[in-house]
Design an enzyme around this catalytic site. Structure first.
Site, PDB file in Angstrom:
ATOM      1  N   ASN A 109     -43.404  14.039 -37.711  1.00 41.07           N
ATOM      2  CA  ASN A 109     -42.925  13.644 -36.384  1.00 41.07           C
ATOM      3  C   ASN A 109     -42.449  14.830 -35.542  1.00 41.07           C
ATOM      4  O   ASN A 109     -41.589  14.684 -34.675  1.00 41.07           O
ATOM      5  CB  ASN A 109     -41.860  12.543 -36.510  1.00 41.07           C
ATOM      6  N   HIS A 147     -37.170  18.207 -35.861  1.00 44.62           N
ATOM      7  CA  HIS A 147     -35.889  17.800 -36.445  1.00 44.62           C
ATOM      8  C   HIS A 147     -34.797  18.129 -35.452  1.00 44.62           C
ATOM      9  O   HIS A 147     -34.881  19.128 -34.741  1.00 44.62           O
ATOM     10  CB  HIS A 147     -35.616  18.589 -37.740  1.00 44.62           C
ATOM     11  N   LYS A 156     -41.695  21.189 -36.653  1.00 45.96           N
ATOM     12  CA  LYS A 156     -42.191  20.942 -38.009  1.00 45.96           C
ATOM     13  C   LYS A 156     -43.651  21.392 -38.192  1.00 45.96           C
ATOM     14  O   LYS A 156     -44.358  21.664 -37.214  1.00 45.96           O
ATOM     15  CB  LYS A 156     -42.035  19.452 -38.321  1.00 45.96           C
ATOM     16  N   GLU A 185     -25.994  22.828 -40.609  1.00 46.10           N
ATOM     17  CA  GLU A 185     -27.422  23.171 -40.600  1.00 46.10           C
ATOM     18  C   GLU A 185     -27.671  24.533 -39.957  1.00 46.10           C
ATOM     19  O   GLU A 185     -28.532  25.295 -40.422  1.00 46.10           O
ATOM     20  CB  GLU A 185     -28.212  22.072 -39.874  1.00 46.10           C
ATOM     21  N   TYR A 208     -32.757  19.096 -46.938  1.00 46.33           N
ATOM     22  CA  TYR A 208     -32.810  17.630 -46.877  1.00 46.33           C
ATOM     23  C   TYR A 208     -32.076  16.975 -48.056  1.00 46.33           C
ATOM     24  O   TYR A 208     -32.347  15.806 -48.368  1.00 46.33           O
ATOM     25  CB  TYR A 208     -34.268  17.166 -46.807  1.00 46.33           C
ATOM     26  N   THR A 213     -37.205   8.305 -34.670  1.00 47.12           N
ATOM     27  CA  THR A 213     -37.839   8.871 -35.873  1.00 47.12           C
ATOM     28  C   THR A 213     -39.301   8.431 -35.985  1.00 47.12           C
ATOM     29  O   THR A 213     -40.188   9.250 -36.247  1.00 47.12           O
ATOM     30  CB  THR A 213     -37.068   8.410 -37.135  1.00 47.12           C
TER      31      THR A 213
HETATM   32  P1  ADP Z   1     -34.490  11.917 -38.006  1.00 53.69           P
HETATM   33  O1  ADP Z   1     -35.368  13.132 -38.217  1.00 53.69           O
HETATM   34  O2  ADP Z   1     -34.910  11.128 -36.809  1.00 53.69           O
HETATM   35  O3  ADP Z   1     -33.017  12.260 -37.993  1.00 53.69           O
HETATM   36  P2  ADP Z   1     -34.063  10.881 -40.708  1.00 53.69           P
HETATM   37  O4  ADP Z   1     -32.913  11.837 -40.795  1.00 53.69           O
HETATM   38  O5  ADP Z   1     -33.800   9.448 -41.036  1.00 53.69           O
HETATM   39  O6  ADP Z   1     -34.736  10.930 -39.252  1.00 53.69           O
HETATM   40  O7  ADP Z   1     -35.227  11.360 -41.678  1.00 53.69           O
HETATM   41  C1  ADP Z   1     -35.524  12.721 -41.831  1.00 53.69           C
HETATM   42  C2  ADP Z   1     -37.020  12.903 -41.784  1.00 53.69           C
HETATM   43  O8  ADP Z   1     -37.602  12.241 -42.910  1.00 53.69           O
HETATM   44  C3  ADP Z   1     -37.724  12.274 -40.585  1.00 53.69           C
HETATM   45  O9  ADP Z   1     -37.670  13.064 -39.400  1.00 53.69           O
HETATM   46  C4  ADP Z   1     -39.137  12.131 -41.100  1.00 53.69           C
HETATM   47  O10 ADP Z   1     -39.832  13.382 -41.110  1.00 53.69           O
HETATM   48  C5  ADP Z   1     -38.873  11.712 -42.544  1.00 53.69           C
HETATM   49  N1  ADP Z   1     -38.806  10.244 -42.684  1.00 53.69           N
HETATM   50  C6  ADP Z   1     -37.811   9.420 -42.276  1.00 53.69           C
HETATM   51  N2  ADP Z   1     -38.071   8.128 -42.551  1.00 53.69           N
HETATM   52  C7  ADP Z   1     -39.282   8.123 -43.174  1.00 53.69           C
HETATM   53  C8  ADP Z   1     -40.123   7.105 -43.719  1.00 53.69           C
HETATM   54  N3  ADP Z   1     -39.751   5.812 -43.694  1.00 53.69           N
HETATM   55  N4  ADP Z   1     -41.307   7.492 -44.268  1.00 53.69           N
HETATM   56  C9  ADP Z   1     -41.681   8.774 -44.316  1.00 53.69           C
HETATM   57  N5  ADP Z   1     -40.928   9.801 -43.827  1.00 53.69           N
HETATM   58  C10 ADP Z   1     -39.758   9.485 -43.263  1.00 53.69           C
HETATM   59 MG    MG Z   2     -31.845  13.062 -39.530  1.00 55.37          MG
END
Ligand code: ADP
Ligand code: MG
Length: 140
Positions: A114, A117, A11, A128, A51, A93
């Protein structure tokens, strides 16, 4: 376990800090092979489409803004149980909850920025990968 493919994205927070190599080292050390890779700067349309599953979530607009804030490196990873293995090496996450030694524990800035992805199922991985790569860009 079966050989699988999964989609990985390094990212904008990680490209900005010039740590893509450190992240790829973690992936390769976990036994994942990078069989496709390219650097892109996503448009708003691309980030919204990618997304779309999170459209109703409160963080969606911020997430789209973040994912378009700088370059990303999109990758196809291949290996035994690659979907779960990548999720394991990524960590939770929220980096505050991520296990020691995971990418997010070591490199993520916060729950949004973070660093990586990873697809969450084999079914979503196929979708994807299809959104990001054509067949001739993937060299297994
Ligand atoms: P992951 O990437 O671990 O699969 P998710 O699919 O739930 O997590 O969320 C997609 C992305 O959205 C996350 O990697 C992060 O960048 C962002 N995200 C998720 N939850 C939050 C949150 N509570 N606040 C801000 N950004 C978030
Ligand atoms: Mg996800």
């Amino acid at each position: 376990m079966a050989t699988e493919r999964t989609l990985s994205i390094i990212k904008p927070d990680a490209t900005r800090r010039n740590i893509t190599g450190k992240i790829i080292d973690k992936l390769e050390s976990a036994g994942l092979r990078v069989i496709a890779q390219k650097r892109q700067h996503w448009s708003r349309d691309q980030a919204e489409a990618f997304y779309a599953v999170h459209k109703e979530r409160p963080f969606y607009n911020d997430l789209v803004a973040f994912m378009t804030s700088g370059p990303v490196v999109v990758q196809v990873l291949e290996g035994d149980g690659a979907v779960a293995k990548n999720r394991e090496v990524m960590g939770a996450t929220n980096p505050a909850d991520a296990d020691a030694g995971t990418i997010r524990a070591e490199f993520a800035e916060n729950i949004e920025a973070n660093s990586v992805h990873g697809s969450d199922s084999a079914e979503n991985a196929a979708i994807e990968i299809g959104m990001c790569f054509s067949e001739n860009e993937i060299v297994g």
